[in-house]
Design an enzyme around this catalytic site. Sequence first.
Site, PDB file in Angstrom:
ATOM      1  N   HIS A  70     -46.112   7.718 -26.215  1.00  0.00           N
ATOM      2  CA  HIS A  70     -46.221   7.681 -24.750  1.00  0.00           C
ATOM      3  C   HIS A  70     -45.479   6.479 -24.178  1.00  0.00           C
ATOM      4  O   HIS A  70     -45.393   5.407 -24.795  1.00  0.00           O
ATOM      5  CB  HIS A  70     -47.679   7.714 -24.293  1.00  0.00           C
ATOM      6  CG  HIS A  70     -48.531   6.561 -24.710  1.00  0.00           C
ATOM      7  ND1 HIS A  70     -48.550   5.363 -24.028  1.00  0.00           N
ATOM      8  CD2 HIS A  70     -49.419   6.416 -25.719  1.00  0.00           C
ATOM      9  CE1 HIS A  70     -49.417   4.536 -24.601  1.00  0.00           C
ATOM     10  NE2 HIS A  70     -49.951   5.152 -25.636  1.00  0.00           N
ATOM     11  N   ASP A  72     -46.105   5.099 -21.035  1.00  0.00           N
ATOM     12  CA  ASP A  72     -46.834   4.280 -20.065  1.00  0.00           C
ATOM     13  C   ASP A  72     -47.680   3.209 -20.739  1.00  0.00           C
ATOM     14  O   ASP A  72     -47.977   3.275 -21.942  1.00  0.00           O
ATOM     15  CB  ASP A  72     -47.704   5.153 -19.153  1.00  0.00           C
ATOM     16  CG  ASP A  72     -48.772   5.936 -19.902  1.00  0.00           C
ATOM     17  OD1 ASP A  72     -48.502   6.372 -21.041  1.00  0.00           O
ATOM     18  OD2 ASP A  72     -49.871   6.119 -19.354  1.00  0.00           O
ATOM     19  N   ASP A 100     -49.240  -1.098 -27.705  1.00  0.00           N
ATOM     20  CA  ASP A 100     -49.634   0.232 -27.213  1.00  0.00           C
ATOM     21  C   ASP A 100     -48.643   0.737 -26.177  1.00  0.00           C
ATOM     22  O   ASP A 100     -48.875   0.563 -24.987  1.00  0.00           O
ATOM     23  CB  ASP A 100     -51.042   0.171 -26.652  1.00  0.00           C
ATOM     24  CG  ASP A 100     -51.656   1.528 -26.414  1.00  0.00           C
ATOM     25  OD1 ASP A 100     -51.089   2.531 -26.875  1.00  0.00           O
ATOM     26  OD2 ASP A 100     -52.716   1.591 -25.771  1.00  0.00           O
ATOM     27  N   GLU A 130     -50.450   8.750 -20.444  1.00  0.00           N
ATOM     28  CA  GLU A 130     -51.430   8.802 -21.528  1.00  0.00           C
ATOM     29  C   GLU A 130     -52.637   7.928 -21.233  1.00  0.00           C
ATOM     30  O   GLU A 130     -53.741   8.219 -21.687  1.00  0.00           O
ATOM     31  CB  GLU A 130     -50.776   8.361 -22.853  1.00  0.00           C
ATOM     32  CG  GLU A 130     -51.621   8.615 -24.088  1.00  0.00           C
ATOM     33  CD  GLU A 130     -52.578   7.474 -24.437  1.00  0.00           C
ATOM     34  OE1 GLU A 130     -53.465   7.692 -25.282  1.00  0.00           O
ATOM     35  OE2 GLU A 130     -52.437   6.365 -23.866  1.00  0.00           O
ATOM     36  N   GLU A 159     -49.104   5.915 -32.278  1.00  0.00           N
ATOM     37  CA  GLU A 159     -50.135   4.980 -31.816  1.00  0.00           C
ATOM     38  C   GLU A 159     -50.271   3.821 -32.813  1.00  0.00           C
ATOM     39  O   GLU A 159     -50.066   3.996 -34.022  1.00  0.00           O
ATOM     40  CB  GLU A 159     -51.486   5.686 -31.682  1.00  0.00           C
ATOM     41  CG  GLU A 159     -51.590   6.620 -30.497  1.00  0.00           C
ATOM     42  CD  GLU A 159     -51.799   5.897 -29.171  1.00  0.00           C
ATOM     43  OE1 GLU A 159     -51.872   4.641 -29.173  1.00  0.00           O
ATOM     44  OE2 GLU A 159     -51.887   6.571 -28.141  1.00  0.00           O
ATOM     45  N   HIS A 333     -54.128  -3.068 -25.092  1.00  0.00           N
ATOM     46  CA  HIS A 333     -54.665  -3.376 -23.758  1.00  0.00           C
ATOM     47  C   HIS A 333     -55.074  -4.839 -23.613  1.00  0.00           C
ATOM     48  O   HIS A 333     -55.491  -5.261 -22.536  1.00  0.00           O
ATOM     49  CB  HIS A 333     -55.867  -2.487 -23.410  1.00  0.00           C
ATOM     50  CG  HIS A 333     -55.570  -1.025 -23.449  1.00  0.00           C
ATOM     51  ND1 HIS A 333     -56.488  -0.064 -23.070  1.00  0.00           N
ATOM     52  CD2 HIS A 333     -54.456  -0.341 -23.815  1.00  0.00           C
ATOM     53  CE1 HIS A 333     -55.958   1.144 -23.209  1.00  0.00           C
ATOM     54  NE2 HIS A 333     -54.722   0.990 -23.669  1.00  0.00           N
TER      55      HIS A 333
END
Length: 358
Positions: A70, A72, A100, A130, A159, A333
Site C-alpha cells: 500500500h 498510504d 509501514d 489501506e 507488510e 505508526h
Amino acid sequence: MPVLDLSQTSPDLTRVVCDIPSVSDDETTLADAVHAAMSGLDHLEVVRCGDTIVARTNLGRDRRVVIAGHLDTVPINGNVPTRDIEIDGEPYIWGRGTVDMKAGVAVQLKLAAELRAPRVDITWMWYDHEEVDAERNGLNRLSRERPDLFEADFAILGEPSDGEVEGGCNGTLRVAVRTHGVRAHSARAWIGENAVHMAAPVLARLAEYRPRDVEVEGLVYREGLNAVRISGGIAGNIIPDLCEVEVNYRFAPNRTVDEAVAHVRSVFAGFEVEVTDASPGARPGLDAPLAQEFLAAVGAQPRPKYGWTDVARFSALGVPAVNYGPGDPHLAHHDEERVPIAQIEAVERGLRAWLKPS
C-alpha cells in the site's frame, strides 16, 4: 510530479518514496509517480484504478504470483523528510512510512523494473487507502472492478515483518457493549439509574478474560479481547442513561467471523451487543507449493501474523498469502518509525532469489 529513478538502490528509492507525502486521502502524487515509472517499462501491462496501480507480466508462465503493497501512511508528525541515523553501529532510515510500508514498496518497484523474465508471471499491486476504513481500501475497489487481476496461485504482501515470513493473520471484530439507565439530576441521583456504574460488570469480565493461544497449521496465534474506548454521560450534573464500551476481539484464523461474534456475545451475555466492524482472518496457506518454494528460497522460518492485514482479502478469494517485508511491525505508526538498511537489502535479495529464472 516527482520522478522515480528505478535504477537507484532500494534504500535510496525508499528515501525518495518516503519523502513524497501520501497520507490516506493524499496518495495521488505518489500514485502518479508510480504509474509514470511503470508505464515506461515495455515488459509490463499497466492498469490504473483510482490511485491503485497494477503492473503485470504476461509471459505465459503456468503459475502467477501477486506481490502487493500500500502507498498510504498514517499522518505525518514531524517525521518527513527522512534522515539517516545509526543505532548501535547499524544504519537505519528514519521517517514516516519507512516501516509501514514504503521500504517494502521500494523493493517491489525496483524488482518490477528489473525482473523482465521472472520464473513465474507476476502481478504487482500498489494500492491506496489501506490505513483507513475497509470500504475505501484500494484492493477492495479493485476486486470489485477488476476481479480478474486477482487470479493467482500465491500472494505476498509487503507488510513489515522484520524481514521474516509471517503466515496468515488474525481476524478482527469490534462490538459496542451497551448499558441503559435512567437520566436524572445528579443532585437527586436516587431518582435515576447510572448507566456508567452498570458497565462495571462489562469491565470486570474483560479483566478476568484469559485469551487463547491457538495453533493453526503449525503456527500459534495469540488472541486478545480488550476495551478500546468507553463513553457515557452528557453533562457534569446529569446521571447518564447510556454507557457504551467498545471492545476489540482479535481472533485466530481457525474461527469464522460468525463464530467470533457468537463467542463475544457469550462473554457479554445479558448485555446489549452490537457488531460495528468485522474482518475475517487468514489461514497461513504455507502448504501451497509456491509457498514452500518461497520459504526455501528466502531461508525463512515462518511465524504467525498477530495483526490483521490484507492477506485476508487474498485468502477470502482462495489465494494463499503471506506477509514479507522489511521493518519492525512494532514501529509501524510510531513517531520513531525507522527501518534497518540491511533488512531492505535482505528482502530484495530474498525476493530476487525466488523470482529469478532457474
